[in-house]
Enzyme design. Structure first.
Site, mmCIF file in Angstrom:
data_model
loop_
_atom_site.group_PDB
_atom_site.id
_atom_site.type_symbol
_atom_site.label_atom_id
_atom_site.label_comp_id
_atom_site.label_asym_id
_atom_site.label_seq_id
_atom_site.Cartn_x
_atom_site.Cartn_y
_atom_site.Cartn_z
ATOM 1 N N SER A 1 0.794 -1.241 0.000
ATOM 2 C CA SER A 1 0.000 0.000 0.000
ATOM 3 C C SER A 1 0.820 1.282 0.000
ATOM 4 O O SER A 1 0.246 2.380 -0.093
ATOM 5 C CB SER A 1 -0.958 0.019 1.190
ATOM 6 O OG SER A 1 -2.040 -0.864 0.957
ATOM 7 N N LYS B 1 0.137 3.819 -2.681
ATOM 8 C CA LYS B 1 -0.909 4.848 -2.605
ATOM 9 C C LYS B 1 -0.361 6.261 -2.449
ATOM 10 O O LYS B 1 -1.105 7.233 -2.612
ATOM 11 C CB LYS B 1 -1.884 4.506 -1.478
ATOM 12 C CG LYS B 1 -2.715 3.266 -1.799
ATOM 13 C CD LYS B 1 -3.419 2.689 -0.587
ATOM 14 C CE LYS B 1 -4.176 1.406 -0.993
ATOM 15 N NZ LYS B 1 -4.574 0.595 0.143
ATOM 16 N N SER C 1 -6.330 3.373 4.159
ATOM 17 C CA SER C 1 -5.640 2.552 3.165
ATOM 18 C C SER C 1 -6.647 1.781 2.301
ATOM 19 O O SER C 1 -6.483 0.594 1.992
ATOM 20 C CB SER C 1 -4.665 1.572 3.829
ATOM 21 O OG SER C 1 -3.769 1.034 2.866
ATOM 22 N N LYS D 1 2.904 6.429 5.018
ATOM 23 C CA LYS D 1 2.044 5.326 4.594
ATOM 24 C C LYS D 1 2.652 3.978 4.943
ATOM 25 O O LYS D 1 3.829 3.731 4.695
ATOM 26 C CB LYS D 1 1.810 5.394 3.075
ATOM 27 C CG LYS D 1 0.724 4.442 2.582
ATOM 28 C CD LYS D 1 -0.645 4.915 3.016
ATOM 29 C CE LYS D 1 -1.716 3.875 2.782
ATOM 30 N NZ LYS D 1 -1.667 2.774 3.792
#
Length: 416
Positions: A73, A76, A128, A236
């Site tokens: 993730s 992202k 997320s 993140k």
């Protein structure tokens, strides 16, 4: 920071000074040398990692930072950056069947739900949410495939050369890979944007849920550094079986911002690895302002001119310098030993090389501060006058002699 059981374990950490475009970004700053310093090793479990200083983009720690890995993730970050760059946060998005049916972590979007780009951004970065990632991709580029092309193009523009994105969320695909260094570069660009910084550092937020009148969407950020690491800025986390635990973290202290990237570590070590890197950076380095924008570095004589020319740097420069370092030496290197007029303002005429312990760490272009006109050629005119005056005198003398002779002959003629 952990120490070795012997108490004496030290390694050479190579400080790699890399060129960053735009950015700087400090633009036009080129690294030409590496220089080493001895520090205690950050003890991390991650397979690959990097520690990068935000303002200059300099790498302070490298553990296989160019090895391609599954990012999960942390993908992202690029998705968020492209949304911010290509849409306002007030626009309405209709959730498609494709977004509604996305696997993995979710903010529980409903089919045909209308939601703002702002709420999708918070869902993407705080929760997320994979469904938010697909909704963003389709809204910005028309399809996931087109959005992946945008992601890859933007990555190349930023200098993330070993990155290949296949989707906007980071779910495992064979060729969906990047590197610790490339993620640092992407995060550095994203952190330049105040909107991204605000969203990435959000610990929790409640969003309206139009389809459920009695409920709201509570989004909670699983980034533990936001709660217990002084100066934490986000950014993140990520996880898939192929990627293992991944994390891009950032923190700011004493005027220095650091970005730490750890890829493929365990759940127990995810946040500890990031802290180890950040602690290492803050303990071993300090941010030093080398010079400000348009600072005059030196002056030089100019051939064919009566004035000295001042040379300046067009960008400010701040660098992370080891705390144990001695003075930074400055060396001016001109393209020509003696500059010649005329010269225009803003013309690049050389470089300023900075050396730390006799090793060059960075080279910055030097520019002219003002125009320099070519001085009048007084020597030519003096010579011309010196030649002309005697010539005029000789001509006048010859003329006078001829005139006198003519008069004398006329007098003789009249006598007879």
């Amino acid at each position: 920071m952990k120490s070795d059981t012997s108490g004496n374990k030290k390694v050479i950490i190579t400080l790699i000074f890399l060129l960053m475009i735009n950015t700087f970004t400090v633009s036009d700053v080129t690294a030409k040398q590496l220089y080493p310093q001895e520090f205690e090793t950050p003890e991390i479990e991650a397979e690959t990692a990097v520690l990068m200083e935000f303002e200059s983009g300099k790498v302070l720690y490298d553990q296989e930072m160019h090895r391609q890995m599954h990012p999960a993730s942390t993908t992202k970050i690029m998705t968020a950056l492209l949304l911010i760059e290509n849409a306002s946060l007030r626009e309405q998005v209709v959730v498609s069947e494709n977004a509604f049916g996305t696997d993995g972590s979710s903010m529980y979007l409903n089919l045909d739900e209308k939601i703002t780009t702002r709420d999708l951004l918070y869902g993407l970065m705080v929760r997320s949410a994979n469904d938010a990632a697909v909704a963003i991709a389709e809204y910005v580029a028309g399809s996931v495939e087109n959005f992946a092309d945008m992601m890859n193009s933007r990555a190349k523009e930023l200098g993330a050369k070993n990155t290949n994105f296949k989707n906007p969320h980071g779910l495992t695909e064979e060729n969906h890979k990047t590197t610790a260094y490339d993620l640092g570069v992407i995060a550095r660009e994203a952190l330049k944007n105040p909107k991204f910084r605000s969203v990435a550092s959000t610990r929790r937020i409640t969003l309206d849920w139009p389809e459920e009148e009695d409920e709201d969407r509570l989004l909670v950020n699983r980034n533990e550094l936001l709660a217990d690491y002084p100066g934490a800025l986000g950014v993140k986390t990520g996880y898939t079986r192929s990627a293992n635990q991944t994390f891009v973290a950032a923190a700011e202290r004493d005027g220095m911002t650091l970005i730490a990237v750890v890829l493929s570590t365990s759940r127990n070590r995810l946040f500890e690895d990031a802290k180890e890197l950040l602690d290492f950076g803050f303990e071993a380095f300090e941010q030093v302002e080398i010079f400000e924008q348009n600072d005059v570095i030196t002056s030089t004589e100019v051939e064919n001119s009566n004035q000295e020319l001042e040379l300046i740097v067009e960008e400010s420069l701040s660098l992370p310098i080891p705390k144990m370092a001695t003075e930074i030496e400055q060396r001016v290197d001109l393209e020509e030993q003696l500059l010649k007029a005329p010269i225009e303002e803003g013309e690049q005429v050389g470089s300023l090389d900075l050396l730390l312990e006799e090793e060059e760490i960075v080279s910055v272009p030097l520019y002219t501060k003002e125009d320099v006109e070519k001085a009048p050629r007084y020597g030519f005119w003096i010579l011309a006058v010196m030649i002309t005056i005697p010539a005029i005198f000789l001509i006048y003398k010859r003329y006078y002699e001829l005139k006198s002779r003519k008069k004398f002959q006329e007098k003789l003629k009249n006598r007879y």
